[in-house]
Design a protein around this motif. Sequence first.
Motif, PDB file in Angstrom:
ATOM      1  N   GLY A 267      64.657  31.284  48.527  1.00  0.00           N
ATOM      2  CA  GLY A 267      63.856  30.131  48.905  1.00  0.00           C
ATOM      3  C   GLY A 267      62.489  30.545  49.411  1.00  0.00           C
ATOM      4  O   GLY A 267      61.971  31.612  49.075  1.00  0.00           O
ATOM      5  N   ARG A 287      65.968  25.978  52.083  1.00  0.00           N
ATOM      6  CA  ARG A 287      67.276  25.597  51.544  1.00  0.00           C
ATOM      7  C   ARG A 287      68.269  25.268  52.654  1.00  0.00           C
ATOM      8  O   ARG A 287      69.473  25.171  52.394  1.00  0.00           O
ATOM      9  N   GLY A 288      67.787  25.138  53.857  1.00  0.00           N
ATOM     10  CA  GLY A 288      68.663  24.832  54.979  1.00  0.00           C
ATOM     11  C   GLY A 288      69.501  25.999  55.434  1.00  0.00           C
ATOM     12  O   GLY A 288      70.514  25.806  56.115  1.00  0.00           O
ATOM     13  N   GLU A 289      69.091  27.233  55.116  1.00  0.00           N
ATOM     14  CA  GLU A 289      69.873  28.423  55.435  1.00  0.00           C
ATOM     15  C   GLU A 289      69.237  29.211  56.575  1.00  0.00           C
ATOM     16  O   GLU A 289      68.013  29.272  56.697  1.00  0.00           O
ATOM     17  N   ARG A 306      75.078  34.710  57.049  1.00  0.00           N
ATOM     18  CA  ARG A 306      74.299  33.572  56.556  1.00  0.00           C
ATOM     19  C   ARG A 306      75.072  32.283  56.812  1.00  0.00           C
ATOM     20  O   ARG A 306      76.280  32.203  56.574  1.00  0.00           O
ATOM     21  N   THR A 308      74.658  27.857  56.293  1.00  0.00           N
ATOM     22  CA  THR A 308      73.890  26.775  55.694  1.00  0.00           C
ATOM     23  C   THR A 308      74.024  25.547  56.571  1.00  0.00           C
ATOM     24  O   THR A 308      75.118  24.995  56.710  1.00  0.00           O
ATOM     25  N   ASP A 310      72.188  22.628  56.173  1.00  0.00           N
ATOM     26  CA  ASP A 310      72.157  21.483  55.259  1.00  0.00           C
ATOM     27  C   ASP A 310      71.350  21.915  54.045  1.00  0.00           C
ATOM     28  O   ASP A 310      70.165  22.227  54.176  1.00  0.00           O
ATOM     29  N   PRO A 311      71.962  21.961  52.856  1.00  0.00           N
ATOM     30  CA  PRO A 311      71.241  22.474  51.676  1.00  0.00           C
ATOM     31  C   PRO A 311      70.050  21.620  51.266  1.00  0.00           C
ATOM     32  O   PRO A 311      69.220  22.061  50.468  1.00  0.00           O
ATOM     33  N   ASN A 312      69.950  20.402  51.791  1.00  0.00           N
ATOM     34  CA  ASN A 312      68.866  19.497  51.405  1.00  0.00           C
ATOM     35  C   ASN A 312      67.763  19.417  52.453  1.00  0.00           C
ATOM     36  O   ASN A 312      66.947  18.497  52.425  1.00  0.00           O
ATOM     37  N   CYS A 313      67.732  20.366  53.395  1.00  0.00           N
ATOM     38  CA  CYS A 313      66.714  20.316  54.442  1.00  0.00           C
ATOM     39  C   CYS A 313      65.974  21.634  54.539  1.00  0.00           C
ATOM     40  O   CYS A 313      66.376  22.642  53.944  1.00  0.00           O
ATOM     41  N   TYR A 314      64.885  21.621  55.272  1.00  0.00           N
ATOM     42  CA  TYR A 314      64.117  22.824  55.580  1.00  0.00           C
ATOM     43  C   TYR A 314      64.430  23.246  57.017  1.00  0.00           C
ATOM     44  O   TYR A 314      64.574  22.407  57.895  1.00  0.00           O
TER      45      TYR A 314
END
Length: 447
Positions: A267, A287-289, A306, A308, A310-314
């Motif tokens: 990302g 990628r929310g990571e 690692r 995550t 939320d995969p839909n957030c920054y």
Amino acid sequence: MTTALQQQVFALDARFNAQRAPSSPNFRTLYIRRRSQLLRETLRSTDQWKAYLRLRSTLLLHHYGNARLELGSTSSLSQSICTVPPEWASSIPWPNRDILVPTKQAEASRAIVGDNSIADNYAFSGVHHIFDQHVKAVTMVKFANNERYRLCCSSLDGNLSVCDLSSDPPKILRVLKGHTAAVPAFEWSANNDFIASVSLDATIRLWKSADFSCLRTLAEPHGAQILCCIFQPSNNNLILIGNSRGEIRIVNVSTGLFLKNCCKVGGCILTITSDTNGKIIWAGNDRGEILSIFCEVNGGLCKGKRITLDPNCYITSLSYRTWISREARDPMLLVNATNNSMCLFSVGDYEGSLQLKRKFQNRHRKHVVKSTFCPIMSFRQGACVVTGSEDGSVYFVDVETSSSKAVVNTLQGHSSTVLSISFNSDESLLATSDLDGLIIIWKRGHK
């Protein structure tokens, strides 16, 4: 309610401050400080404050126009500044065995900072100064390490500025020019001798704070945009950067070279932070990571754990803090994410694994909003963090409180998204910056 309306009137005046006497910045500062003082001293009922707010907005729009606000009517202005603070609530209960801050029996520790309530300790309200030297969003503000009055700011206009808050009025020491694109981040060295700044022009610049000259300029080997940076705490000869290729790379200040080894996170890396000795680095991406990375003194990097969020957030902000009291030794990581959340993680082991402890809602969907721990929070009852928000407010949050009463103070002086926050060393001043390029220096008040 009345206090909130007073702050909304002040936010309205601050919104138009750049258009007020454009050739006289000292007058603008004196004007807005006097307005803040008069508003605090004025007594009105709630209905009178609401009527005054509507009338004031009408007059200012008529006099200055609405080009800067990009609003079509007075009613939309009133709606935009009369925002209701978001609901703050904890989503995960604290285990009883976890103690974050000193217990009520820690009288000696509490005596160091006084026996006031946490709301009293963080009653920031008065405006010390306002800067508007940047023409675009101010991406980061940060006081020099262990200093009260030296502040650095970076902006999307490609410049940095260093300010001295000890003079009356505070002044801009120097505007640092050299980058040809936006500057998303910078960092002071441990002894404040240097400032490292990174830019979307794929370069990192090292500035000498003594004379504000640029010591060297280094280009990213692959031409990637550089989005964040920190000095290696145990070896200030090394600077770690995160880029748009998802890589953590290391720069040797002495040689002016990038080390060959790098760590691929994926990302775009928007933020990085480290523990106290620099052995573990955490990086957050778009990628929310959040990834933990082992960093050796000689520059070696190795991936850790690692998670995550939320995969839909920054992930837009990471901040590390260790409580130094004997009652609470667990280190914590404060995280801002664009899923309307601010999260508090405990660091579980030597590999940097994270366990979610608290999750608060915050209006945050689009911009790179940052948060921070309070500098001298370790000995107090309650543990306070501060975050910006896309509703233009600054929130002081007690992370020990699991109800809507978690917000202990709210500052409403900005008219756009609050991007960055920084305390000085003794918490007497707080600097905040916003999307319109405004920087407000708040001074501690008394409740």
